[in-house]
Design a protein around this motif. Sequence first.
Motif, PDB file in Angstrom:
ATOM      1  N   VAL A  86       0.788  -1.209   0.118  1.00 11.18           N
ATOM      2  CA  VAL A  86       0.009   0.018   0.000  1.00 11.18           C
ATOM      3  C   VAL A  86       0.764   1.326   0.190  1.00 11.18           C
ATOM      4  CG1 VAL A  86      -1.469   1.521   1.430  1.00 11.18           C
ATOM      5  CG2 VAL A  86      -1.986  -1.084   1.073  1.00 11.18           C
ATOM      6  N   ALA A  87       1.830   1.147   0.691  1.00 12.54           N
ATOM      7  CA  ALA A  87       3.006   2.435   0.717  1.00 12.54           C
ATOM      8  C   ALA A  87       3.302   2.729  -0.430  1.00 12.54           C
ATOM      9  CB  ALA A  87       4.039   2.326   1.848  1.00 12.54           C
ATOM     10  N   LEU A  88       3.835   1.641  -1.431  1.00 13.11           N
ATOM     11  CA  LEU A  88       4.255   1.955  -2.653  1.00 13.11           C
ATOM     12  C   LEU A  88       3.095   2.108  -3.658  1.00 13.11           C
ATOM     13  CD1 LEU A  88       6.252  -1.553  -3.127  1.00 13.11           C
ATOM     14  CD2 LEU A  88       7.162   0.884  -2.777  1.00 13.11           C
ATOM     15  N   GLN A  89       1.959   1.846  -3.542  1.00 13.88           N
ATOM     16  CA  GLN A  89       0.885   2.244  -4.296  1.00 13.88           C
ATOM     17  C   GLN A  89       0.699   3.900  -4.068  1.00 13.88           C
ATOM     18  OE1 GLN A  89      -1.966  -0.759  -2.550  1.00 13.88           O
ATOM     19  NE2 GLN A  89      -2.537  -1.020  -4.811  1.00 13.88           N
ATOM     20  N   VAL A  90       0.553   4.162  -2.770  1.00 14.47           N
ATOM     21  CA  VAL A  90       0.451   5.667  -2.481  1.00 14.47           C
ATOM     22  C   VAL A  90       1.397   6.401  -3.162  1.00 14.47           C
ATOM     23  CG1 VAL A  90       0.195   7.239  -0.659  1.00 14.47           C
ATOM     24  CG2 VAL A  90      -0.974   5.095  -0.326  1.00 14.47           C
ATOM     25  N   LEU A  91       2.749   6.071  -3.134  1.00 15.45           N
ATOM     26  CA  LEU A  91       3.876   6.595  -3.823  1.00 15.45           C
ATOM     27  C   LEU A  91       3.815   6.982  -5.181  1.00 15.45           C
ATOM     28  CD1 LEU A  91       6.974   5.404  -1.688  1.00 15.45           C
ATOM     29  CD2 LEU A  91       5.893   7.725  -1.434  1.00 15.45           C
ATOM     30  N   VAL A  92       3.488   5.866  -5.885  1.00 18.81           N
ATOM     31  CA  VAL A  92       3.203   5.986  -7.288  1.00 18.81           C
ATOM     32  C   VAL A  92       1.954   6.741  -7.743  1.00 18.81           C
ATOM     33  CG1 VAL A  92       2.719   4.640  -9.465  1.00 18.81           C
ATOM     34  CG2 VAL A  92       4.368   3.709  -7.666  1.00 18.81           C
ATOM     35  N   LEU A  93       0.751   6.167  -6.989  1.00 23.64           N
ATOM     36  CA  LEU A  93      -0.617   6.981  -7.260  1.00 23.64           C
ATOM     37  C   LEU A  93      -0.393   8.402  -7.044  1.00 23.64           C
ATOM     38  CD1 LEU A  93      -2.979   4.098  -6.204  1.00 23.64           C
ATOM     39  CD2 LEU A  93      -2.523   4.973  -8.775  1.00 23.64           C
ATOM     40  N   GLY A  94       0.051   8.849  -5.812  1.00 22.77           N
ATOM     41  CA  GLY A  94       0.022  10.239  -5.193  1.00 22.77           C
ATOM     42  C   GLY A  94       1.049  10.713  -6.366  1.00 22.77           C
ATOM     43  N   GLY A  95       2.047  10.304  -6.799  1.00 19.65           N
ATOM     44  CA  GLY A  95       3.047  11.063  -7.649  1.00 19.65           C
ATOM     45  C   GLY A  95       2.471  11.355  -8.874  1.00 19.65           C
ATOM     46  N   VAL A  96       1.667  10.375  -9.540  1.00 21.93           N
ATOM     47  CA  VAL A  96       0.913  10.646 -10.692  1.00 21.93           C
ATOM     48  C   VAL A  96      -0.080  11.744 -10.480  1.00 21.93           C
ATOM     49  CG1 VAL A  96      -0.484   9.793 -12.456  1.00 21.93           C
ATOM     50  CG2 VAL A  96       1.428   8.408 -11.703  1.00 21.93           C
TER      51      VAL A  96
END
Length: 241
Positions: free
Chosen positions: A109-119
């Motif tokens: 989930v932390a990795l998802q948040v980083l990717v989705l938040g960055g986009v």
Amino acid sequence: MLATHARVETALTLRHGEQILLTLLIPLALLLGLSLLDVLPAGEFAGMERVDWITPRILALAVLSSAFTGQAIALGFDRRYGVLKRLSATALPRWLLVAGRLVAALVVVALQVLVLGGVAALLGWSPSAAGIAFGVVLLALGTLCFGALGVLLGGALKAEAVLALANIVWFVLLLAGGILMVPSALPDAYATVVALLPSGALAEGLHAALVDGAFSAGSCAVLAVWAAVAAAIATRTTKLT
């Protein structure tokens, strides 16, 4: 032992193509599509930027995808192939088998948040600075809640049934569980039910935190109750084979 087991579970998840499709590529495609295209009614956004409204709900979907659907399917097939039975014969206690999966879910989930938040940031997303800490708490609590529900489903039924049911629940919660359709836009009786679902509670809580900078105690309470009940039932119903 917990760190080693969580690291292995995380690596297995990230190496699995179907898991990556479910946990990252689909939420990313929805984030881009719903932010750039006029798909949802304009009245949903109440004067705010489209990406600001969409992003908290896509983050809720990402948690649902990885912590619930992905975990349930992985657990169901691990039981089918005898993985849990073999792990239970090692020094790993049973509680650590579950804890390792939950820690791995938090990492994913932390990795998802980083990717989705960055986009989302590239698309113009500007979350409320006052609500970021609240959002982190909700994401962690939502991961534990959906992770417990995933263990409950994946640990009780046959792998094929888990695969079908987990995907059906994913679609139902996405379309009618408070993620894309806000409770305020639904009939009163149904809106009350949606607000008490973990998907609706997480989506509304993240919206309150990241858009309004407010902490939603009600959303946290709903997620905590679902997590406690699911964990209690899962400890009695989860089977190793």
